[in-house]
Design a protein around this motif. Structure first.
Motif, PDB file in Angstrom:
ATOM      1  N   GLY A  26       0.820  -1.192   0.000  1.00  0.00           N
ATOM      2  CA  GLY A  26       0.000   0.000   0.000  1.00  0.00           C
ATOM      3  C   GLY A  26       0.857   1.245   0.000  1.00  0.00           C
ATOM      4  O   GLY A  26       2.085   1.188   0.030  1.00  0.00           O
ATOM      5  N   PHE A  27       0.192   2.385  -0.037  1.00  0.00           N
ATOM      6  CA  PHE A  27       0.861   3.680  -0.022  1.00  0.00           C
ATOM      7  C   PHE A  27       0.398   4.396   1.239  1.00  0.00           C
ATOM      8  O   PHE A  27      -0.782   4.691   1.397  1.00  0.00           O
ATOM      9  N   HIS A  32       5.733   3.936  -0.149  1.00  0.00           N
ATOM     10  CA  HIS A  32       5.159   2.658  -0.553  1.00  0.00           C
ATOM     11  C   HIS A  32       5.638   1.626   0.457  1.00  0.00           C
ATOM     12  O   HIS A  32       6.815   1.592   0.816  1.00  0.00           O
ATOM     13  N   VAL A  33       4.730   0.795   0.937  1.00  0.00           N
ATOM     14  CA  VAL A  33       5.071  -0.233   1.921  1.00  0.00           C
ATOM     15  C   VAL A  33       4.659  -1.581   1.339  1.00  0.00           C
ATOM     16  O   VAL A  33       3.502  -1.766   0.961  1.00  0.00           O
ATOM     17  N   ILE A  34       5.606  -2.502   1.247  1.00  0.00           N
ATOM     18  CA  ILE A  34       5.336  -3.829   0.689  1.00  0.00           C
ATOM     19  C   ILE A  34       5.953  -4.886   1.603  1.00  0.00           C
ATOM     20  O   ILE A  34       7.100  -4.757   2.014  1.00  0.00           O
ATOM     21  N   ALA A  57      10.639  -9.998   4.001  1.00  0.00           N
ATOM     22  CA  ALA A  57      11.142  -8.650   3.738  1.00  0.00           C
ATOM     23  C   ALA A  57      10.026  -7.642   3.973  1.00  0.00           C
ATOM     24  O   ALA A  57       8.885  -7.864   3.572  1.00  0.00           O
ATOM     25  N   ARG A  58      10.382  -6.554   4.629  1.00  0.00           N
ATOM     26  CA  ARG A  58       9.488  -5.409   4.807  1.00  0.00           C
ATOM     27  C   ARG A  58      10.167  -4.227   4.129  1.00  0.00           C
ATOM     28  O   ARG A  58      11.232  -3.799   4.566  1.00  0.00           O
ATOM     29  N   LEU A  59       9.565  -3.746   3.056  1.00  0.00           N
ATOM     30  CA  LEU A  59      10.177  -2.678   2.270  1.00  0.00           C
ATOM     31  C   LEU A  59       9.373  -1.391   2.377  1.00  0.00           C
ATOM     32  O   LEU A  59       8.149  -1.410   2.325  1.00  0.00           O
ATOM     33  N   MET A  65      12.188   5.721  -5.779  1.00  0.00           N
ATOM     34  CA  MET A  65      12.659   4.338  -5.706  1.00  0.00           C
ATOM     35  C   MET A  65      11.634   3.397  -6.341  1.00  0.00           C
ATOM     36  O   MET A  65      12.007   2.418  -6.987  1.00  0.00           O
ATOM     37  N   ALA A  66      10.346   3.688  -6.192  1.00  0.00           N
ATOM     38  CA  ALA A  66       9.310   2.855  -6.814  1.00  0.00           C
ATOM     39  C   ALA A  66       9.469   2.866  -8.336  1.00  0.00           C
ATOM     40  O   ALA A  66       9.337   1.831  -8.991  1.00  0.00           O
TER      41      ALA A  66
END
Length: 89
Positions: A26-27, A32-34, A57-59, A65-66
């Motif tokens: 999500g944003f 952005h968090v993935i 992984a937590r990005l 960067m996206a």
């Protein structure tokens, strides 16, 4: 004289995992968090083997960067597809 670069620090300690799931994304705010995951097997409450998903992984990254990530993935995927004007014999 070439500029000296910072040494690369590997936080994975040399481990490599196969990422095959996006757990969530999500944003939020301006990032952005993935969460990325992998399939694994583990014991359920009844002690039987069951499939599980482990977050590996937590990005968090900004729009710049996206776009870099998108472009890198598009470039890698383009190599897998034959050119549109190429026909099979």
């Amino acid at each position: 004289m070439a500029e000296e670069q910072d040494p690369l620090i590997d936080l994975t300690e040399g481990r490599e995992l196969v990422i095959n799931r996006i757990v969530s994304g999500g944003f939020y705010g301006s990032q952005h968090v993935i969460l990325l995951g992998t399939n694994r097997y583990g014991a359920g409450p009844d002690g039987k083997l069951q499939g599980q998903c482990a977050i590996v992984a937590r990005l968090r990254f900004d729009n710049d960067m996206a776009k870099i990530l998108r472009d890198a993935l598009n470039h890698g995927l383009a190599v897998l597809s034959p050119p549109a004007n190429e026909k099979a014999n």
